[in-house]
Design an enzyme around this catalytic site. Sequence first.
Site, PDB file in Angstrom:
ATOM      1  N   LYS A 307      -5.545 -39.922  25.872  1.00 35.58           N
ATOM      2  CA  LYS A 307      -5.741 -38.477  25.951  1.00 35.58           C
ATOM      3  C   LYS A 307      -6.443 -37.888  24.726  1.00 35.58           C
ATOM      4  O   LYS A 307      -7.025 -36.809  24.816  1.00 35.58           O
ATOM      5  CB  LYS A 307      -4.378 -37.793  26.121  1.00 35.58           C
ATOM      6  CG  LYS A 307      -3.682 -38.134  27.426  1.00 35.58           C
ATOM      7  CD  LYS A 307      -2.303 -37.498  27.494  1.00 35.58           C
ATOM      8  CE  LYS A 307      -1.600 -37.826  28.799  1.00 35.58           C
ATOM      9  NZ  LYS A 307      -0.238 -37.253  28.859  1.00 35.58           N
ATOM     10  N   ILE A 308      -6.373 -38.578  23.597  1.00 37.02           N
ATOM     11  CA  ILE A 308      -6.938 -38.063  22.353  1.00 37.02           C
ATOM     12  C   ILE A 308      -7.823 -39.125  21.715  1.00 37.02           C
ATOM     13  O   ILE A 308      -7.493 -40.317  21.694  1.00 37.02           O
ATOM     14  CB  ILE A 308      -5.827 -37.651  21.359  1.00 37.02           C
ATOM     15  CG1 ILE A 308      -4.988 -36.498  21.922  1.00 37.02           C
ATOM     16  CG2 ILE A 308      -6.414 -37.261  20.008  1.00 37.02           C
ATOM     17  CD1 ILE A 308      -5.720 -35.189  22.062  1.00 37.02           C
TER      18      ILE A 308
END
Length: 354
Positions: A307-308
């Site tokens: 996600k990051i």
Amino acid sequence: MSESYFNKKLEPIKVKEKTISQLLAEMSRTAYQGRKLGEAVDVWENMLKAKDLTIVMGIAGSLSTAGQWTIINWLMENRFIDVLVSTGANVSEDIVDAMGFGYWQGSHMVDDEALLDADVNRYYDVFGKETDYRKMEELVTEFIMTLKTDYPYSSAEFLHLLGKYLGGKSIPSITAVAAANGVPIFSPAMTDSAYGETFLLAKNQGHSVTLDSVKEFEQFVSIGTKTKDVGVIYIGGGVPKDLTQLIAISVSPMTEDKGVQGRKGGLRKSLQEYYYPHKYAIQITTDSPQWGGLSGCTLEEAISWGKINSESGTRAVCYCDATIALPLIAHALCERVKVKRSAPDMSWLFKNVT
């Protein structure tokens, strides 16, 4: 070998006249959360310079009653953010202030039973009148009565139309400013606020309006198919943070695991599942990670989910009260950024609503 630990020397702060931007720049060269606050400004500034980047902000809690809603308006007017994901509280309680009623500085050291008898609501050290809250609910109910009963609205469509309605009444709420500047607002738990009561008030008058959470999710995740990169800013955590994180990974099931053409992402080794980590990320929170909750979850943990982005210098986590961090960051950006960026067009979200 030990020399590799000594690349960037800490610089003590010298007290003299300076701008907020200069102070935060100096803080970024010190330590602890002062350093992280300064780094957050740098990351946000880099977002604003990036090309083909959609900036999504999540705001949790009850920031509007604390006088922060006008900062959100400024961020939208200047397109320092392109999409807002909010609790229902933040985009309803601001309407009370925007209508001209306002909130009052109070105290947490007070007799709460006495407040109840006086029809006063307490938000930690802020007081609000229940009668003002009801007038806000009545206004929103009036708006709901203008909506179609045979059309399923996403929260973004609902809040866009509410913004146009309030803007027409010269009520400069978050939704009104968002609608005027083409910034969509998603509120995935919207009924967990005054909106839940307004839907019931309208239903009591024979006017039932439907919210479609699946449609909302599809619209939101579609943002990840129409941009090269995504940058995220989390003020608090909760549902707004969780929903925003899902843009990075939920595009895979949306595209039946075919991926997004033109986007650079990853593919999980054990299955055909694409992920597109957010390129930039800022988190301002008071929650700590060891309890396992999402609000305190570190951005580094989110790397494991895809996600990051793992690239250094593209993320910052500051453990700080939002009412301290947000005003300082916004004013520093106001001083640093003088050219309005070319922001993405989000009008496709509202092409079916009038």
